[in-house]
Motif scaffolding. Structure first.
Motif, PDB file in Angstrom:
ATOM      1  N   LYS A 151       0.834  -1.201   0.000  1.00 45.96           N
ATOM      2  CA  LYS A 151       0.000   0.000   0.000  1.00 45.96           C
ATOM      3  C   LYS A 151       0.873   1.258   0.000  1.00 45.96           C
ATOM      4  O   LYS A 151       0.554   2.231  -0.681  1.00 45.96           O
ATOM      5  N   ALA A 152       1.971   1.248   0.745  1.00 49.87           N
ATOM      6  CA  ALA A 152       2.869   2.408   0.771  1.00 49.87           C
ATOM      7  C   ALA A 152       3.416   2.697  -0.625  1.00 49.87           C
ATOM      8  O   ALA A 152       3.443   3.852  -1.066  1.00 49.87           O
ATOM      9  N   ALA A 153       3.831   1.666  -1.337  1.00 51.72           N
ATOM     10  CA  ALA A 153       4.344   1.855  -2.701  1.00 51.72           C
ATOM     11  C   ALA A 153       3.238   2.383  -3.614  1.00 51.72           C
ATOM     12  O   ALA A 153       3.486   3.281  -4.438  1.00 51.72           O
ATOM     13  N   ASP A 154       2.027   1.865  -3.473  1.00 47.66           N
ATOM     14  CA  ASP A 154       0.902   2.357  -4.281  1.00 47.66           C
ATOM     15  C   ASP A 154       0.666   3.840  -4.030  1.00 47.66           C
ATOM     16  O   ASP A 154       0.482   4.628  -4.972  1.00 47.66           O
ATOM     17  N   VAL A 155       0.662   4.227  -2.766  1.00 48.05           N
ATOM     18  CA  VAL A 155       0.411   5.615  -2.379  1.00 48.05           C
ATOM     19  C   VAL A 155       1.463   6.545  -2.970  1.00 48.05           C
ATOM     20  O   VAL A 155       1.146   7.583  -3.562  1.00 48.05           O
ATOM     21  N   ILE A 156       2.731   6.188  -2.830  1.00 53.80           N
ATOM     22  CA  ILE A 156       3.819   7.050  -3.313  1.00 53.80           C
ATOM     23  C   ILE A 156       3.830   7.091  -4.839  1.00 53.80           C
ATOM     24  O   ILE A 156       3.996   8.158  -5.435  1.00 53.80           O
ATOM     25  N   GLU A 157       3.639   5.956  -5.458  1.00 56.23           N
ATOM     26  CA  GLU A 157       3.610   5.915  -6.928  1.00 56.23           C
ATOM     27  C   GLU A 157       2.501   6.805  -7.468  1.00 56.23           C
ATOM     28  O   GLU A 157       2.707   7.567  -8.415  1.00 56.23           O
ATOM     29  N   GLN A 158       1.334   6.754  -6.871  1.00 58.79           N
ATOM     30  CA  GLN A 158       0.209   7.592  -7.310  1.00 58.79           C
ATOM     31  C   GLN A 158       0.514   9.072  -7.074  1.00 58.79           C
ATOM     32  O   GLN A 158       0.247   9.905  -7.935  1.00 58.79           O
ATOM     33  N   ALA A 159       1.079   9.402  -5.920  1.00 62.62           N
ATOM     34  CA  ALA A 159       1.387  10.797  -5.599  1.00 62.62           C
ATOM     35  C   ALA A 159       2.413  11.390  -6.566  1.00 62.62           C
ATOM     36  O   ALA A 159       2.367  12.576  -6.878  1.00 62.62           O
ATOM     37  N   ALA A 160       3.332  10.567  -7.054  1.00 65.71           N
ATOM     38  CA  ALA A 160       4.390  11.037  -7.956  1.00 65.71           C
ATOM     39  C   ALA A 160       3.889  11.271  -9.381  1.00 65.71           C
ATOM     40  O   ALA A 160       4.601  11.871 -10.189  1.00 65.71           O
ATOM     41  N   GLU A 161       2.710  10.803  -9.704  1.00 64.88           N
ATOM     42  CA  GLU A 161       2.079  11.056 -11.005  1.00 64.88           C
ATOM     43  C   GLU A 161       2.998  10.760 -12.188  1.00 64.88           C
ATOM     44  O   GLU A 161       3.170  11.581 -13.091  1.00 64.88           O
ATOM     45  N   GLY A 162       3.619   9.579 -12.159  1.00 67.17           N
ATOM     46  CA  GLY A 162       4.449   9.155 -13.281  1.00 67.17           C
ATOM     47  C   GLY A 162       5.889   9.628 -13.249  1.00 67.17           C
ATOM     48  O   GLY A 162       6.665   9.308 -14.150  1.00 67.17           O
ATOM     49  N   ARG A 163       6.296  10.367 -12.229  1.00 69.82           N
ATOM     50  CA  ARG A 163       7.678  10.871 -12.146  1.00 69.82           C
ATOM     51  C   ARG A 163       8.595   9.946 -11.359  1.00 69.82           C
ATOM     52  O   ARG A 163       9.739  10.291 -11.073  1.00 69.82           O
ATOM     53  N   LEU A 164       8.092   8.754 -11.009  1.00 66.77           N
ATOM     54  CA  LEU A 164       8.851   7.845 -10.164  1.00 66.77           C
ATOM     55  C   LEU A 164       8.571   6.410 -10.574  1.00 66.77           C
ATOM     56  O   LEU A 164       7.425   6.009 -10.717  1.00 66.77           O
ATOM     57  N   LYS A 165       9.642   5.648 -10.783  1.00 65.99           N
ATOM     58  CA  LYS A 165       9.492   4.220 -11.055  1.00 65.99           C
ATOM     59  C   LYS A 165       9.216   3.500  -9.737  1.00 65.99           C
ATOM     60  O   LYS A 165       9.830   3.802  -8.718  1.00 65.99           O
ATOM     61  N   ARG A 166       8.325   2.529  -9.787  1.00 66.26           N
ATOM     62  CA  ARG A 166       7.964   1.789  -8.574  1.00 66.26           C
ATOM     63  C   ARG A 166       9.195   1.141  -7.935  1.00 66.26           C
ATOM     64  O   ARG A 166       9.305   1.084  -6.702  1.00 66.26           O
ATOM     65  N   GLU A 167      10.128   0.689  -8.758  1.00 66.76           N
ATOM     66  CA  GLU A 167      11.319   0.040  -8.191  1.00 66.76           C
ATOM     67  C   GLU A 167      12.238   1.024  -7.465  1.00 66.76           C
ATOM     68  O   GLU A 167      13.231   0.624  -6.854  1.00 66.76           O
ATOM     69  N   HIS A 168      11.888   2.309  -7.495  1.00 70.63           N
ATOM     70  CA  HIS A 168      12.668   3.318  -6.779  1.00 70.63           C
ATOM     71  C   HIS A 168      11.928   3.809  -5.532  1.00 70.63           C
ATOM     72  O   HIS A 168      12.123   4.938  -5.077  1.00 70.63           O
ATOM     73  N   ILE A 169      11.078   2.947  -5.011  1.00 66.64           N
ATOM     74  CA  ILE A 169      10.383   3.223  -3.751  1.00 66.64           C
ATOM     75  C   ILE A 169      10.857   2.169  -2.750  1.00 66.64           C
ATOM     76  O   ILE A 169      10.670   0.977  -2.966  1.00 66.64           O
ATOM     77  N   TRP A 170      11.494   2.627  -1.694  1.00 70.20           N
ATOM     78  CA  TRP A 170      12.005   1.729  -0.668  1.00 70.20           C
ATOM     79  C   TRP A 170      11.294   2.020   0.654  1.00 70.20           C
ATOM     80  O   TRP A 170      11.043   3.176   0.983  1.00 70.20           O
ATOM     81  N   SER A 171      10.999   0.966   1.403  1.00 73.15           N
ATOM     82  CA  SER A 171      10.347   1.103   2.706  1.00 73.15           C
ATOM     83  C   SER A 171      11.044   0.198   3.713  1.00 73.15           C
ATOM     84  O   SER A 171      11.599  -0.834   3.351  1.00 73.15           O
ATOM     85  N   ASN A 172      10.970   0.607   4.970  1.00 74.49           N
ATOM     86  CA  ASN A 172      11.445  -0.265   6.035  1.00 74.49           C
ATOM     87  C   ASN A 172      10.669   0.023   7.308  1.00 74.49           C
ATOM     88  O   ASN A 172      10.020   1.055   7.444  1.00 74.49           O
ATOM     89  N   ILE A 173      10.742  -0.929   8.220  1.00 73.57           N
ATOM     90  CA  ILE A 173      10.099  -0.807   9.523  1.00 73.57           C
ATOM     91  C   ILE A 173      11.177  -0.980  10.580  1.00 73.57           C
ATOM     92  O   ILE A 173      11.964  -1.920  10.526  1.00 73.57           O
ATOM     93  N   VAL A 174      11.193  -0.067  11.534  1.00 75.99           N
ATOM     94  CA  VAL A 174      12.120  -0.112  12.657  1.00 75.99           C
ATOM     95  C   VAL A 174      11.272  -0.302  13.913  1.00 75.99           C
ATOM     96  O   VAL A 174      10.282   0.400  14.109  1.00 75.99           O
TER      97      VAL A 174
END
Length: 142
Positions: A89-112
């Motif tokens: 869901k985080a990747a979906d949210v960021i990809e949508q917000a970027a409106e095509g200016r970001l490749k999905r493979e350039h979204i990284w997430s982590n949990i601490v």
């Protein structure tokens, strides 16, 4: 439960940043099965770091990328399914917000995870049992 979103300048408009943060908040609540829980909702906080383009790197080179870090008590999102649900869901949210200016493979997430008893809200230390009690109390009050 702090979220840190880091992006380079120009990737997300201020409106898209706000929408992305709201979407990340929803992603945490959804993955935890706590949508509508007043205690949890009020305690999902965070920052958006917008860095100069040359300060966001992958493989040592500047890149249009997004980094999402979620800090949680060690009792939250511990199942592989919950983590996967958040990451997707985080990747979906960021990809949508970027409106095509970001490749999905350039979204990284982590949990601490914070260790037992190392969670503080409003100057109060919460251990895992206290957090569960506060979350359950919010459910009972609604």
């Amino acid at each position: 439960m702090p979220i840190t979103l880091t992006v380079p300048e120009g990737l997300l408009s201020q409106q898209a940043q706000a929408q992305a943060f709201a979407g990340l908040t929803d992603a945490v609540l959804d993955a935890a099965g706590l949508t509508g829980n007043d205690f949890m909702t009020a305690n999902i906080i965070g920052t958006i770091n917008v860095l100069p383009q040359e300060h966001v790197l992958a493989a040592g080179e500047p890149i249009a990328a997004a980094f999402v870090e979620l800090k949680l008590p060690e009792i939250a999102l511990v199942s592989a399914e919950a983590k996967q649900a958040f990451f997707e869901k985080a990747a979906d949210v960021i990809e949508q917000a970027a409106e095509g200016r970001l490749k999905r493979e350039h979204i990284w997430s982590n949990i601490v995870y914070a260790p037992e008893g190392a969670w503080g809200i409003a100057g109060r230390s919460y251990n895992n049992a206290d957090l569960v009690g506060a979350i359950q109390g919010a459910v009972a009050a609604s």
